[in-house]
Motif scaffolding. Sequence first.
Motif, mmCIF file in Angstrom:
data_model
loop_
_atom_site.group_PDB
_atom_site.id
_atom_site.type_symbol
_atom_site.label_atom_id
_atom_site.label_comp_id
_atom_site.label_asym_id
_atom_site.label_seq_id
_atom_site.Cartn_x
_atom_site.Cartn_y
_atom_site.Cartn_z
ATOM 1 N N ILE A 17 0.845 -1.193 0.000
ATOM 2 C CA ILE A 17 0.000 0.000 0.000
ATOM 3 C C ILE A 17 0.882 1.246 0.000
ATOM 4 O O ILE A 17 1.811 1.366 0.795
ATOM 5 C CB ILE A 17 -0.948 0.011 1.212
ATOM 6 C CG1 ILE A 17 -1.876 -1.199 1.140
ATOM 7 C CG2 ILE A 17 -1.740 1.304 1.265
ATOM 8 C CD1 ILE A 17 -2.768 -1.356 2.344
ATOM 9 N N MET A 18 0.560 2.145 -0.906
ATOM 10 C CA MET A 18 1.265 3.423 -1.020
ATOM 11 C C MET A 18 0.319 4.532 -0.562
ATOM 12 O O MET A 18 -0.898 4.393 -0.663
ATOM 13 C CB MET A 18 1.669 3.666 -2.474
ATOM 14 C CG MET A 18 2.399 2.517 -3.144
ATOM 15 S SD MET A 18 4.054 2.289 -2.518
ATOM 16 C CE MET A 18 4.870 3.615 -3.337
ATOM 17 N N VAL A 19 0.879 5.626 -0.089
ATOM 18 C CA VAL A 19 0.083 6.777 0.327
ATOM 19 C C VAL A 19 0.535 7.989 -0.483
ATOM 20 O O VAL A 19 1.718 8.122 -0.816
ATOM 21 C CB VAL A 19 0.218 7.039 1.853
ATOM 22 C CG1 VAL A 19 1.636 7.399 2.244
ATOM 23 C CG2 VAL A 19 -0.749 8.112 2.317
ATOM 24 N N TYR A 20 -0.409 8.849 -0.824
ATOM 25 C CA TYR A 20 -0.100 10.048 -1.593
ATOM 26 C C TYR A 20 0.587 11.061 -0.691
ATOM 27 O O TYR A 20 0.108 11.402 0.375
ATOM 28 C CB TYR A 20 -1.385 10.648 -2.177
ATOM 29 C CG TYR A 20 -1.139 11.808 -3.103
ATOM 30 C CD1 TYR A 20 -0.663 11.588 -4.388
ATOM 31 C CD2 TYR A 20 -1.380 13.099 -2.697
ATOM 32 C CE1 TYR A 20 -0.436 12.644 -5.250
ATOM 33 C CE2 TYR A 20 -1.162 14.165 -3.555
ATOM 34 C CZ TYR A 20 -0.684 13.929 -4.831
ATOM 35 O OH TYR A 20 -0.459 14.978 -5.679
ATOM 36 N N ASP A 21 1.727 11.547 -1.134
ATOM 37 C CA ASP A 21 2.478 12.573 -0.406
ATOM 38 C C ASP A 21 2.273 13.893 -1.140
ATOM 39 O O ASP A 21 2.834 14.113 -2.210
ATOM 40 C CB ASP A 21 3.958 12.202 -0.366
ATOM 41 C CG ASP A 21 4.777 13.146 0.487
ATOM 42 O OD1 ASP A 21 4.332 14.287 0.734
ATOM 43 O OD2 ASP A 21 5.877 12.757 0.900
ATOM 44 N N TYR A 22 1.443 14.752 -0.600
ATOM 45 C CA TYR A 22 1.097 15.987 -1.292
ATOM 46 C C TYR A 22 2.257 16.975 -1.368
ATOM 47 O O TYR A 22 2.228 17.895 -2.177
ATOM 48 C CB TYR A 22 -0.144 16.641 -0.681
ATOM 49 C CG TYR A 22 0.042 17.195 0.710
ATOM 50 C CD1 TYR A 22 0.466 18.496 0.898
ATOM 51 C CD2 TYR A 22 -0.231 16.421 1.834
ATOM 52 C CE1 TYR A 22 0.620 19.015 2.179
ATOM 53 C CE2 TYR A 22 -0.085 16.923 3.100
ATOM 54 C CZ TYR A 22 0.347 18.217 3.276
ATOM 55 O OH TYR A 22 0.508 18.727 4.532
#
Length: 70
Positions: A56-61
């Motif tokens: 699982i990847m998370v968006y880094d704004y």
Amino acid sequence: GLDTLNHVVQTLKQHLTDDPWNSLFQLPDWIMQLIERGALGQKSQAGIFKKDRNGIMVYDYHDSSYRAVD
């Protein structure tokens, strides 16, 4: 998905014009950018989170990219 979230926020802003918090009924720019790119959530295989072969990847704004969940 994020498109539904945006619809809810826009509906609140449009119909609750007398609400003292009305000016805050808006999504941050980085979420709007995800929506514009079609990253709407599970149905589009990407949103704030995205699954790939590594997990699982998370968006880094901060840099507009996905990174591994810490």
